[in-house]
Design a protein around this motif. Structure first.
Motif, PDB file in Angstrom:
ATOM      1  N   VAL A   9      -7.750  21.685  -4.385  1.00  0.00           N
ATOM      2  CA  VAL A   9      -7.289  20.505  -3.644  1.00  0.00           C
ATOM      3  C   VAL A   9      -6.859  19.462  -4.671  1.00  0.00           C
ATOM      4  O   VAL A   9      -7.622  19.142  -5.591  1.00  0.00           O
ATOM      5  CB  VAL A   9      -8.396  19.939  -2.735  1.00  0.00           C
ATOM      6  CG1 VAL A   9      -8.023  18.538  -2.233  1.00  0.00           C
ATOM      7  CG2 VAL A   9      -8.642  20.861  -1.553  1.00  0.00           C
ATOM      8  N   THR A  11      -5.446  15.601  -4.743  1.00  0.00           N
ATOM      9  CA  THR A  11      -5.106  14.407  -3.966  1.00  0.00           C
ATOM     10  C   THR A  11      -3.951  13.681  -4.670  1.00  0.00           C
ATOM     11  O   THR A  11      -3.839  13.726  -5.898  1.00  0.00           O
ATOM     12  CB  THR A  11      -6.318  13.452  -3.800  1.00  0.00           C
ATOM     13  OG1 THR A  11      -6.639  12.866  -5.063  1.00  0.00           O
ATOM     14  CG2 THR A  11      -7.531  14.197  -3.237  1.00  0.00           C
ATOM     15  N   GLY A  33      -4.172  22.868  -1.763  1.00  0.00           N
ATOM     16  CA  GLY A  33      -4.280  21.938  -0.649  1.00  0.00           C
ATOM     17  C   GLY A  33      -3.919  20.548  -1.153  1.00  0.00           C
ATOM     18  O   GLY A  33      -4.489  20.074  -2.142  1.00  0.00           O
ATOM     19  N   ILE A  73     -10.162  18.337   4.415  1.00  0.00           N
ATOM     20  CA  ILE A  73     -10.817  19.407   3.644  1.00  0.00           C
ATOM     21  C   ILE A  73     -11.198  20.562   4.570  1.00  0.00           C
ATOM     22  O   ILE A  73     -11.032  21.745   4.216  1.00  0.00           O
ATOM     23  CB  ILE A  73     -12.002  18.840   2.831  1.00  0.00           C
ATOM     24  CG1 ILE A  73     -11.415  18.016   1.683  1.00  0.00           C
ATOM     25  CG2 ILE A  73     -12.918  19.968   2.312  1.00  0.00           C
ATOM     26  CD1 ILE A  73     -12.387  17.445   0.704  1.00  0.00           C
ATOM     27  N   ILE A  76      -8.030  22.532   5.126  1.00  0.00           N
ATOM     28  CA  ILE A  76      -7.634  23.297   3.932  1.00  0.00           C
ATOM     29  C   ILE A  76      -8.540  24.525   3.762  1.00  0.00           C
ATOM     30  O   ILE A  76      -8.062  25.643   3.553  1.00  0.00           O
ATOM     31  CB  ILE A  76      -7.653  22.387   2.672  1.00  0.00           C
ATOM     32  CG1 ILE A  76      -6.505  21.374   2.747  1.00  0.00           C
ATOM     33  CG2 ILE A  76      -7.573  23.216   1.387  1.00  0.00           C
ATOM     34  CD1 ILE A  76      -6.625  20.196   1.800  1.00  0.00           C
ATOM     35  N   LEU A  83     -12.670  26.902  -1.473  1.00  0.00           N
ATOM     36  CA  LEU A  83     -12.362  25.708  -2.279  1.00  0.00           C
ATOM     37  C   LEU A  83     -13.081  25.828  -3.623  1.00  0.00           C
ATOM     38  O   LEU A  83     -14.316  25.818  -3.678  1.00  0.00           O
ATOM     39  CB  LEU A  83     -12.795  24.435  -1.534  1.00  0.00           C
ATOM     40  CG  LEU A  83     -12.585  23.094  -2.233  1.00  0.00           C
ATOM     41  CD1 LEU A  83     -11.195  22.966  -2.825  1.00  0.00           C
ATOM     42  CD2 LEU A  83     -12.804  21.949  -1.248  1.00  0.00           C
ATOM     43  N   LEU A  86     -11.351  20.642  -7.214  1.00  0.00           N
ATOM     44  CA  LEU A  86     -10.879  19.365  -6.654  1.00  0.00           C
ATOM     45  C   LEU A  86     -10.348  18.506  -7.791  1.00  0.00           C
ATOM     46  O   LEU A  86     -11.064  18.265  -8.774  1.00  0.00           O
ATOM     47  CB  LEU A  86     -12.031  18.619  -5.959  1.00  0.00           C
ATOM     48  CG  LEU A  86     -11.725  17.147  -5.609  1.00  0.00           C
ATOM     49  CD1 LEU A  86     -10.686  17.052  -4.498  1.00  0.00           C
ATOM     50  CD2 LEU A  86     -12.998  16.401  -5.220  1.00  0.00           C
ATOM     51  N   CYS A 120     -14.069  12.307  -1.590  1.00  0.00           N
ATOM     52  CA  CYS A 120     -13.504  13.645  -1.840  1.00  0.00           C
ATOM     53  C   CYS A 120     -14.499  14.505  -2.610  1.00  0.00           C
ATOM     54  O   CYS A 120     -14.667  15.697  -2.312  1.00  0.00           O
ATOM     55  CB  CYS A 120     -12.187  13.533  -2.612  1.00  0.00           C
ATOM     56  SG  CYS A 120     -10.862  12.768  -1.663  1.00  0.00           S
ATOM     57  N   ALA A 124     -15.884  17.857  -0.870  1.00  0.00           N
ATOM     58  CA  ALA A 124     -15.505  19.120  -1.530  1.00  0.00           C
ATOM     59  C   ALA A 124     -16.747  19.824  -2.073  1.00  0.00           C
ATOM     60  O   ALA A 124     -16.864  21.047  -1.959  1.00  0.00           O
ATOM     61  CB  ALA A 124     -14.516  18.836  -2.657  1.00  0.00           C
TER      62      ALA A 124
END
Ligand SMILES: NC(=O)c1ccc[n+]([C@@H]2O[C@H](COP(=O)([O-])OP(=O)(O)OC[C@H]3O[C@@H](n4cnc5c(N)ncnc54)[C@H](O)[C@@H]3O)[C@@H](O)[C@H]2O)c1
Length: 268
Positions: A9, A11, A33, A73, A76, A83, A86, A120, A124
């Motif tokens: 992921v 951001t 993601g 999240i 995703i 996951l 991050l 986050c 995550a």
């Protein structure tokens, strides 16, 4: 292919550093993601990732909104299946003299840059903990390591990220999760072009030992290093990628004076 089969992921991957990280990770075999407030730019990045041959999923969300991040999240993980990584890259910066910072601007920069990073991380890490593996990389800044000028809110948030990185490293180690940060110096992106005057853009890169701007690809390379499986014994670290700016501190003022006095083109 250091990240083959992993899901990351990123951001703020709609542009700048986040976009460079997302596409670099895709080229190393990861599905991505994207969480960004700018849906159009995030979609453009996701198309770049698909052209590389990896899967990409966009969630339009404000990282400062806990419930929006929670939904992003979940979406995703639901669609990409897992996951592993991050990258907390979404950030905002607003320049203002200390005496003129409004409570709203102070709060928003803390909300997006610091609280957004924590939200986050926590959400995550809950996913990563289920599989006992994770890599979290937070974007701090040279402005969080040495005192920035007219950037008190941004600098305080970025310094907060250094502390949050250390705390996360200790609290999440037992779940197989490492937490590190990158502190970039000046990198030519829209964020930087938006807050600096033309004069500052000319002068500022000369205040590092390496007298040029850094590139988004140089930040992506360091993010890949910290996010890769081989970096499993590195945690709680803030890595400066700043051409020596933080290392030099006040000594750079003297070096800059000498560069100027020499009459040679600076940074050539
Ligand atoms: N560019 C530099 O010189 C520099 C230096 C040090 C640190 N950094 C840090 O690196 C990160 C990326 O910087 P950049 O220069 O690429 O910035 P940028 O402004 O070019 O891109 C930021 C991205 O984050 C997204 N974003 C902004 N607010 C958001 C929010 N609330 N929720 C979700 N997404 C949001 C934007 O839409 C954009 O796609 C930031 O955290 C920044 O503070 C940048």
């Amino acid at each position: 292919m250091a990240l083959q089969g992993q899901v990351a992921v990123v951001t703020g991957a709609g542009q700048g550093i986040g976009k460079a990280i997302a596409t670099r990770f895709a080229s190393e075999g990861a599905d991505i993601g994207i969480i960004d407030v700018n849906g159009e730019k995030a979609q453009a990045t996701s198309e770049d990732i698909r052209r590389i041959g990896r899967n990409a999923l966009v969630s339009v969300a404000d990282v400062a909104n806990f419930h929006a991040v929670e939904a992003a999240i979940a979406k995703i993980v639901g669609e990409l299946g897992r996951l592993d990584i991050l990258i907390n890259n979404a950030g905002i910066e607003k320049r203002a003299p200390f005496l003129e910072i409004t409570p709203e601007d102070w709060q928003r920069q803390l909300d997006v840059n610091l609280s957004g990073t924590f939200f986050c991380m926590q959400l995550a890490a809950r996913e990563m903990a289920k599989r006992g593996y994770g890599r979290i990389v937070n974007l701090s800044s040279v402005a969080g390591l040495i005192g920035p000028i007219d950037l008190a809110a941004y600098g305080a948030a970025k310094a907060g990220i250094v502390g949050l990185t250390r705390a996360g490293a200790l609290d999440l180690a037992d779940f197989g999760i490492t937490v590190n940060a990158i502190a970039p110096g000046p990198i030519e992106t829209e964020l930087m072009l938006g807050v600096w005057t033309a004069e500052a853009l000319r002068e500022r890169p000369q205040h590092g030992a390496i007298a040029r701007f850094g590139t988004v690809d140089e930040i992506a390379a360091s993010a890949l290093f910290l996010a890769s499986p081989e970096s499993g014994f590195i945690t709680g670290v803030t890595l400066s990628i700043d051409g020596g700016a933080a290392a030099a501190g006040a000594y750079m003022v003297e070096k800059y004076r000498r560069r100027k006095a020499s009459g040679k083109p600076i940074g050539a």
